[in-house]
Design an enzyme around this catalytic site. Structure first.
Site, PDB file in Angstrom:
ATOM      1  CG  HIS A  38      -4.049  -2.267   7.148  1.00 41.81           C
ATOM      2  ND1 HIS A  38      -3.115  -1.555   6.509  1.00 41.81           N
ATOM      3  CD2 HIS A  38      -4.274  -0.946   8.147  1.00 41.81           C
ATOM      4  CE1 HIS A  38      -2.477  -0.647   6.830  1.00 41.81           C
ATOM      5  NE2 HIS A  38      -3.223  -0.134   7.786  1.00 41.81           N
ATOM      6  CG  ASP A  83      -3.559  -8.142   8.614  1.00 47.97           C
ATOM      7  OD1 ASP A  83      -3.035  -8.037   9.794  1.00 47.97           O
ATOM      8  OD2 ASP A  83      -3.768  -7.124   7.964  1.00 47.97           O
ATOM      9  CD  GLN A 106      -6.044  -3.131  14.530  1.00 48.51           C
ATOM     10  OE1 GLN A 106      -6.280  -3.089  15.415  1.00 48.51           O
ATOM     11  NE2 GLN A 106      -4.875  -2.599  13.865  1.00 48.51           N
ATOM     12  CE  LYS A 152      -1.239  -2.183  14.485  1.00 52.72           C
ATOM     13  NZ  LYS A 152      -1.792  -0.935  14.174  1.00 52.72           N
ATOM     14  CB  CYS A 210      -4.383   1.927   6.425  1.00 46.56           C
ATOM     15  SG  CYS A 210      -3.206   3.322   6.473  1.00 46.56           S
TER      16      CYS A 210
END
Length: 404
Positions: free
Chosen positions: A121, A198, A201, A224, A362
């Site tokens: 991202h 990261d 997600q 999220k 993104c």
């Protein structure tokens, strides 16, 4: 087994109509919907204990402080962090990555290397570009194949004693690919590199165990995981958090201040300058409680069913191509219709009550790799149903018929 009907009753927004049609919400990778318990917790905080934290001796301040720090302990338990002070509350994944990258900007030097992957991202690309520009370090990219999987042989070649940071996504927001982060972490540590994961997600689908992973940093966003927007978490190993300089200056992050010299507070306060999103932090803890009650094993199993069913149904549409076919995937399907711009499809299916994301998500380098302007992305959550996928399929067929 999940009682999907009962779960859906926890989410008031799912009962509404959009453009005269029952809402089908398949934009979960952008943000998750909020259960009623989360909404009620926000109201309860402001109606009963609203006060600033850590600084007041009055009752409301103490109640707010206790609730905020209890939420930190909930996150610690959820991630299996060794210490609660290794858990920093942030404004989201982007903030957490910027905090770490900014700190490394003062630790890196010319000749050092930072590795990211081809499926990152923008939030895990641009901050590292800043850090490299500031320090003179070099940014290198782990390539991927046409299935949307990292080429691990190339990663092995890129790793050298000059590698100081490896920053990769746990799960791709654009492709759904689940990366082999444990292998990446182990190999990176062998050359002495720090590793940031990261998890924006991943955390809606997977419960991260940071001690088992042995990552140095792990970041995710509250919104999220059914929590409020403007909230997030940065986990960092104590040794690394002590090495990094503060990201912001102000109240709370100080031990002593004079006009000549300032000394910093201990962890986690060193990185939490100013009045935080107190309600957000507390309610993020409530959201994690809710998800843990549903059960992450249950969530993963059911969402895998949705992924398989959605892949099968969408693949039946002639001229539809799925972008991202990794063997290890979560419940995200990016696709395009031959000869039709994804934006146009998104507009039409929205008129039919179906919310999907269109564009580059993104992740412009991913789209450049596949030579496409963007994709239509359907991302499923544990409160979605196979019947909703059928609605999506019919909406896509109608869009195709209208736009062909």
């Amino acid at each position: 087994m999940l009682d999907i009907k009962a779960i859906r009753q926890d989410f008031p927004i799912l009962t509404q109509t959009v453009n005269g049609k029952p809402l089908v919400y398949f934009d979960n990778a952008a943000t998750a919907q909020k259960p009623r318990v989360v909404e009620e917790a926000i109201v309860k905080y402001y109606e009963t204990i609203n006060a600033n934290i850590h600084r007041g001796v009055h009752t409301l301040s103490q109640l707010a402080t206790d609730a905020y720090e209890e939420a930190r302990k909930k996150v610690q338990t959820h991630m299996n962090a060794k210490h609660d002070y290794e858990v920093l509350f942030t404004a989201g994944t982007t903030f957490g990555i910027n905090l770490v990258a900014s700190g490394f900007g003062s630790l890196l030097k010319a000749g050092d290397e930072v590795l990211i992957s081809a499926m990152e991202h923008h939030s895990n690309i641009v901050p590292w570009q800043f850090a490299c520009e500031r320090s003179g370090a070099t940014l290198k990219v782990i390539p991927m194949n046409q299935n949307g999987e990292l080429i691990m042989e190339e990663f092995d070649k890129l790793l050298t004693p000059n590698t100081k940071v490896v920053a990769v996504t746990h799960i791709s927001n654009a492709l759904g690919t689940i990366n082999p982060i444990k292998e990446i972490i182990e190999k990176a540590h062998k050359v002495g590199a720090a590793v940031l994961i990261d998890g924006a997600q991943a955390t809606p689908h997977i419960k991260p165990d940071v001690q088992d992973l042995d990552c140095d940093f792990y970041v995710f966003s509250g919104h999220k995981v059914c929590g409020p927007t403007g909230t997030g978490v940065l986990y960092g190993k104590e040794e690394w958090l002590n090495k990094l300089p503060p990201y912001q200056g102000g109240g709370e992050m100080i031990k002593t201040v004079t006009f000549e010299k300032t000394t910093y507070a201990c962890l986690p306060h060193k990185f939490e300058a100013g009045t935080p999103n107190i309600a957000g932090g507390i309610v993020l803890g409530v959201a994690l409680d809710y998800l843990n009650e549903v059960g992450f094993d249950n969530i993963a199993a059911y969402e895998h069913e949705l992924l398989e069913y959605g892949t099968k149904r969408l693949s039946e549409i002639e001229g539809l191509k799925i972008i991202g076919t990794a063997k290890e995937k979560t419940s995200v399907i990016s696709f395009n219709l031959e000869g039709i711009h994804p934006y146009d499809v998104g507009v039409i299916v929205d008129k039919l009550g179906v919310a999907v994301r269109t564009g580059h998500h993104c992740t412009q380098p991913i789209m450049d790799f596949f030579g496409i302007p963007g994709t239509i992305r359907a991302s499923f959550s544990f409160y979605n149903t196979k019947e909703e996928i059928d609605v999506l399929v019919e909406a896509v067929k109608k869009a195709q018929m209208m736009l062909a």
